[in-house]
Design a protein around this motif. Sequence first.
Motif, PDB file in Angstrom:
ATOM      1  N   LEU A 299       0.816  -1.205   0.000  1.00 47.91           N
ATOM      2  CA  LEU A 299       0.000   0.000   0.000  1.00 47.91           C
ATOM      3  C   LEU A 299       0.855   1.262   0.000  1.00 47.91           C
ATOM      4  N   LYS A 300       0.308   2.316  -0.571  1.00 48.64           N
ATOM      5  CA  LYS A 300       0.960   3.618  -0.547  1.00 48.64           C
ATOM      6  C   LYS A 300       1.243   4.007   0.900  1.00 48.64           C
ATOM      7  N   PRO A 301       2.476   4.366   1.243  1.00 56.96           N
ATOM      8  CA  PRO A 301       2.821   4.647   2.647  1.00 56.96           C
ATOM      9  C   PRO A 301       2.230   5.967   3.135  1.00 56.96           C
ATOM     10  N   PRO A 302       2.004   6.109   4.442  1.00 59.96           N
ATOM     11  CA  PRO A 302       1.402   7.329   5.000  1.00 59.96           C
ATOM     12  C   PRO A 302       2.159   8.605   4.628  1.00 59.96           C
ATOM     13  N   GLY A 303       3.489   8.524   4.601  1.00 57.72           N
ATOM     14  CA  GLY A 303       4.263   9.714   4.273  1.00 57.72           C
ATOM     15  C   GLY A 303       3.970  10.251   2.889  1.00 57.72           C
ATOM     16  N   GLU A 304       3.484   9.393   1.988  1.00 63.33           N
ATOM     17  CA  GLU A 304       3.210   9.814   0.622  1.00 63.33           C
ATOM     18  C   GLU A 304       1.834  10.449   0.466  1.00 63.33           C
ATOM     19  N   PHE A 305       0.948  10.301   1.462  1.00 62.56           N
ATOM     20  CA  PHE A 305      -0.308  11.043   1.375  1.00 62.56           C
ATOM     21  C   PHE A 305      -0.433  12.081   2.487  1.00 62.56           C
ATOM     22  N   GLY A 306       0.750  12.503   3.033  1.00 60.41           N
ATOM     23  CA  GLY A 306       0.785  13.690   3.871  1.00 60.41           C
ATOM     24  C   GLY A 306       0.741  13.487   5.361  1.00 60.41           C
ATOM     25  N   ALA A 307       0.792  12.248   5.844  1.00 62.24           N
ATOM     26  CA  ALA A 307       0.750  12.027   7.286  1.00 62.24           C
ATOM     27  C   ALA A 307       1.935  12.706   7.963  1.00 62.24           C
ATOM     28  N   ASP A 308       1.675  13.271   9.130  1.00 60.59           N
ATOM     29  CA  ASP A 308       2.744  13.888   9.923  1.00 60.59           C
ATOM     30  C   ASP A 308       3.413  12.878  10.842  1.00 60.59           C
ATOM     31  N   ILE A 309       2.644  11.895  11.292  1.00 57.39           N
ATOM     32  CA  ILE A 309       3.120  10.870  12.213  1.00 57.39           C
ATOM     33  C   ILE A 309       2.544   9.538  11.764  1.00 57.39           C
ATOM     34  N   ALA A 310       3.319   8.477  11.872  1.00 61.92           N
ATOM     35  CA  ALA A 310       2.809   7.124  11.654  1.00 61.92           C
ATOM     36  C   ALA A 310       3.170   6.288  12.868  1.00 61.92           C
ATOM     37  N   ILE A 311       2.197   5.539  13.354  1.00 62.13           N
ATOM     38  CA  ILE A 311       2.446   4.660  14.504  1.00 62.13           C
ATOM     39  C   ILE A 311       1.856   3.280  14.206  1.00 62.13           C
ATOM     40  N   GLY A 312       2.255   2.321  14.999  1.00 60.98           N
ATOM     41  CA  GLY A 312       1.702   0.986  14.827  1.00 60.98           C
ATOM     42  C   GLY A 312       2.503  -0.034  15.590  1.00 60.98           C
ATOM     43  N   ASN A 313       2.258  -1.288  15.247  1.00 65.03           N
ATOM     44  CA  ASN A 313       2.865  -2.409  15.942  1.00 65.03           C
ATOM     45  C   ASN A 313       3.708  -3.204  14.957  1.00 65.03           C
ATOM     46  N   THR A 314       4.875  -3.683  15.404  1.00 68.89           N
ATOM     47  CA  THR A 314       5.703  -4.529  14.539  1.00 68.89           C
ATOM     48  C   THR A 314       5.591  -5.997  14.923  1.00 68.89           C
ATOM     49  N   GLU A 505      -4.200  -4.520  -7.460  1.00 70.65           N
ATOM     50  CA  GLU A 505      -3.333  -4.693  -8.615  1.00 70.65           C
ATOM     51  C   GLU A 505      -2.418  -3.472  -8.751  1.00 70.65           C
ATOM     52  N   PRO A 506      -1.283  -3.606  -9.433  1.00 71.99           N
ATOM     53  CA  PRO A 506      -0.390  -2.453  -9.630  1.00 71.99           C
ATOM     54  C   PRO A 506      -1.062  -1.231 -10.222  1.00 71.99           C
ATOM     55  N   SER A 507      -2.188  -1.424 -10.903  1.00 67.07           N
ATOM     56  CA  SER A 507      -2.897  -0.276 -11.478  1.00 67.07           C
ATOM     57  C   SER A 507      -3.740   0.469 -10.447  1.00 67.07           C
ATOM     58  N   PRO A 509      -4.819   2.858  -7.436  1.00 67.53           N
ATOM     59  CA  PRO A 509      -4.219   4.093  -6.889  1.00 67.53           C
ATOM     60  C   PRO A 509      -3.637   3.888  -5.492  1.00 67.53           C
ATOM     61  N   PHE A 510      -3.998   2.780  -4.841  1.00 63.28           N
ATOM     62  CA  PHE A 510      -3.483   2.510  -3.511  1.00 63.28           C
ATOM     63  C   PHE A 510      -2.174   1.718  -3.548  1.00 63.28           C
ATOM     64  N   TYR A 511      -1.816   1.222  -4.721  1.00 68.70           N
ATOM     65  CA  TYR A 511      -0.658   0.326  -4.823  1.00 68.70           C
ATOM     66  C   TYR A 511       0.643   1.089  -4.640  1.00 68.70           C
ATOM     67  N   ARG A 512       1.542   0.539  -3.871  1.00 72.44           N
ATOM     68  CA  ARG A 512       2.827   1.203  -3.609  1.00 72.44           C
ATOM     69  C   ARG A 512       3.752   1.054  -4.808  1.00 72.44           C
ATOM     70  N   THR A 513       4.358   2.152  -5.203  1.00 76.08           N
ATOM     71  CA  THR A 513       5.329   2.126  -6.303  1.00 76.08           C
ATOM     72  C   THR A 513       6.726   2.537  -5.859  1.00 76.08           C
ATOM     73  N   SER A 514       6.842   3.129  -4.680  1.00 77.18           N
ATOM     74  CA  SER A 514       8.153   3.600  -4.212  1.00 77.18           C
ATOM     75  C   SER A 514       8.953   2.440  -3.634  1.00 77.18           C
ATOM     76  N   PRO A 515      10.291   2.473  -3.769  1.00 75.51           N
ATOM     77  CA  PRO A 515      11.137   1.398  -3.247  1.00 75.51           C
ATOM     78  C   PRO A 515      11.280   1.483  -1.733  1.00 75.51           C
ATOM     79  N   TYR A 516      11.706   0.385  -1.128  1.00 77.49           N
ATOM     80  CA  TYR A 516      11.937   0.343   0.325  1.00 77.49           C
ATOM     81  C   TYR A 516      12.940  -0.757   0.630  1.00 77.49           C
ATOM     82  N   LEU A 517      13.584  -0.626   1.786  1.00 86.12           N
ATOM     83  CA  LEU A 517      14.594  -1.591   2.250  1.00 86.12           C
ATOM     84  C   LEU A 517      15.647  -1.856   1.176  1.00 86.12           C
ATOM     85  N   THR A 518      16.171  -0.775   0.626  1.00 84.14           N
ATOM     86  CA  THR A 518      17.189  -0.906  -0.414  1.00 84.14           C
ATOM     87  C   THR A 518      18.605  -0.996   0.147  1.00 84.14           C
ATOM     88  N   HIS A 519      18.782  -0.696   1.431  1.00 83.29           N
ATOM     89  CA  HIS A 519      20.121  -0.728   2.014  1.00 83.29           C
ATOM     90  C   HIS A 519      20.676  -2.157   1.972  1.00 83.29           C
TER      91      HIS A 519
END
Length: 1015
Positions: A299-314, A505-507, A509-519
Amino acid sequence: MSSEPFTFLQDMPELNRITDETQTASPSAQTVSSARLEQVQESGAAHIASHWQRSQHDFQQRHIGPNAEEIQQMLEYLGFPSLDALIDQAIPAGIRLKQPLQLGKGRSEHELLKELKAIASKNQVFRSFIGMGYHNCITPPVIQRNILENPGWYTQYTPYQPEIAQGRLEALLNFQTMVIDLTGLEIANASLLDEGTAAAEAMTMSYGLYKGKAQAFWVSQECHPQTLDVIQTRAKPQGIEVIVGDHRTFEFDQPIFGALLQYPASDGAVYDYQGFVDRAHAAGALVTVAADLLSLTLLKPPGEFGADIAIGNTQRFGVPLGYGGPHAAYFATKDAYKRQIPGRLVGVSRDVAGQPALRLALQTREQHIRREKATSNICTAQVLLAVMAGMYAVYHGSAGLKQIAAQIHQLTVILATGLAELGYSLGAEPFFDTLRVEVGEQQAAIVERAIAHQINLRIIDAHTLGISLDESTTLQDVQDLWQVFAGERSLPFSLETLSPRSPLEPSSPFYRTSPYLTHPVFNTYHSETELLRYMHRLQSKDLSLTTAMIPLGSCTMKLNATAEMLPVSWPEFAQIHPFAPLEQTQGYQLLFQQLEQMLAEITGFDGISLQPNAGSQGEYTGLLVIRRYHQHRGEGDRHICLIPESAHGTNPASAVMAGMKVVVVACDSNGNIDITDLKAKAEQHQEQLAALMVTYPSTHGVFEEGIRDICDIIHANGGQVYMDGANLNAQVGLCRPADFGADVCHLNLHKTFCIPHGGGGPGMGPIGVKAHLVPFLPGHTVINIDGASNRQPATANGKAPTRMGAVSAAPWGSSSILPISWMYIALMGTAGLTRATQVAILNANYIAKRLEGQYSVLYKGKHGLVAHECILDLRQFKKTAAIEVDDIAKRLIDYGFHPPTVSWPVAGTVMVEPTESEAKPELDRFCDAMIAIRAEIREIEQDKADRQNNVLKNAPHPASVLISDEWDRPYSRSQAAYPTPWTRDNKFWAAVGRIDNAYGDRHLVCSCLPIDAYT
């Protein structure tokens, strides 16, 4: 050859019969009575009786470090004939117990593990599809064995000495990087306690940042109910109004300072929050998004739709359910708010050689250091669980995590398609892993069929069920779920005939397109061989109790016995959802009741709440109980909290969070509370006095003689006495807080009762209260705590139940680590617990006496003794040799020891607490090291060593410095590295040189560095 062994074998059946009878006895009768032993002896089983009696003391001898001979040697050195004589001088007679605790005799590890297994077997491990932020997951065995079950990871202390904590700090940096990448925000902390309290922290942070006059916090009705419960509890004392509503219809007609959204929603729906976020920002409010971290791989991450803070459980990143915890919450935000973020930050700095080195960053902005000006009382994290979650991401990498998420989502799509074929109406699309199913009048029948299949579903309301899938879900589980909903009908379809289509599906609007965990760290260690070596490399950089004593004052780093730790991994404890029906958790309920009884007996209190999942949360909860009590009596204007100036920073921070005003009480020259000042301020604020917060023994490590008078003064002026239980390790079996005046006390199970520190978490901070406060203990919105077996609804003055709301997301906090304390208390028994306290006091006084003449002990009691810890005054050396307290602390690392608590509670001092688990040879090694360091300081004082270029100023000395081609220091490599004989036998090397703290704060980096930074 003696025939004694053969006699023993002949009598074995009788011993087995007695032992079996004993194992079924109640906790208060878990020993064979003297009459029974006499019967055994009369039957010719004297050997059995004697051997059995001896075996019961085996664990006490394993837990307590000094043996009988060493104890006698230390007593003689101190000038006492016995432990009782020492205690008679150390603890005021007026507060001593008049009779022993009623906990029975200590028992053997094998016997108790067998009994605890029987208790655990009363839990029923069903397949859980409840969700609500808690999911079954698969803990990679390599992580379970080498981190969760490894004392090299779970016995570390908080990384305040970063040179000997580089491995753990790197693991936490991985965790922060994982959270930053997945949320799309710029900075993340090193974990918080749980999702509910993380949401509450986001609320108070938003409140602190808001510049307008709004007093309202908006919460989506789609949030998890336990999160809303915690937020409402935390908002009330702050005067914050909580508005619950629908994000699609809220018009911002009432000013708000912040908002909380659930993503995906609690019932599974994935909403487009962009419009709401834009409107909130236009109104000046900050937006927090509680996000399922695994879903953010798709899913599109919170930072990409303007969230100031994200919280949750791992939790679902490889951490067992554990009936609610411990789990590591996450907290991410924008870089602009880095000085307001609660909890701890791991940052990248450099050491004296210019090499990258990690440390806790911006420590001066830690909330509890700000005392009464704090906006949070958090001073801990869930380090062990954050390390597990981070390693889970390292092990699977971005591709692996995405594959896990995609598989869960695909199974959910398949399940949804089949349920639709069965005629059920489902909730909104798109969804990730959770379905809302409208079942109408069939709910009871479906739930009954599910229970018959050992399946738990979520009951959302009278006509709606929820189903959440997870990593452990299989196609067979999906088919079983279909059959549960089909009832007697045959399935009108098969897996092969369904045509499921993913709404993600990748089409989309909620689908994530940005990369992550690239380190590279997330793209290197995917084989078990590589991960095992990586984890071991990190472990080797950390000093834990597997290496040496960690003599930290007020932190009680005692033995965490293997027998106590084993049950944590048992499936009957580890694989239970916190909202499973009570009838499936009877083992846990029995454990809770017995542990509550044990703690009540030890402390003298009438009621115990196990819900607070950290010491700071226990403080906060205890103060809320006091406030609720005053309000119930029509005295809601009582809001003044008296706190000694020596108190730990969490005390005033907790008081402020509980809506109280702090008034500081002076201490005298001996470190005791100034009773005259206390009395004057209690009388001055008589009409508004709510409570006194007091630590006993005192923060200065002394049993204050006037503790009863202190409590009486507060009670005479209408207040309640809150006792900080940080130093309960010096009381168990000798005195009880409730007996000498405390009304509330939090109990650090991670200190006194052997839950390990885990590198800075987990912890547990239950509270004990007197009878008049019992009705006001925490409740829970999801699970009726009073409905648990053998618990009666709390009442006050005959009125309806008055429990406060939840203070933790789970009803009983971090339940899965409570067996540790249960085991410890039962293993030790009355005699063992009492002796442990006596030896803790003996060990501390032995160290104080051995260092006499080398260092000054800052505070002592009436008879020249300390409690279980002592403060060594090092301030003079700044004048005589330009040596700071940190120089001595870092030099201790070269000697193979973790430094004591530095500059607390008095700047320029160290607080030493050896605990009862350290044997005399280890105490002597520590004293020898401190004496040798004093000699090194003396060389500077006598101008035999340079005041700036010496072994203390340059400490610690890592191997990289000692084996370098250049050596221009005026002392030898040998003196630097091997100052004592034992360091040559077993040297612990600091991974880096002394770290430049200021550089790390000026150049704040809180995520993994590129590899070339290390070359």
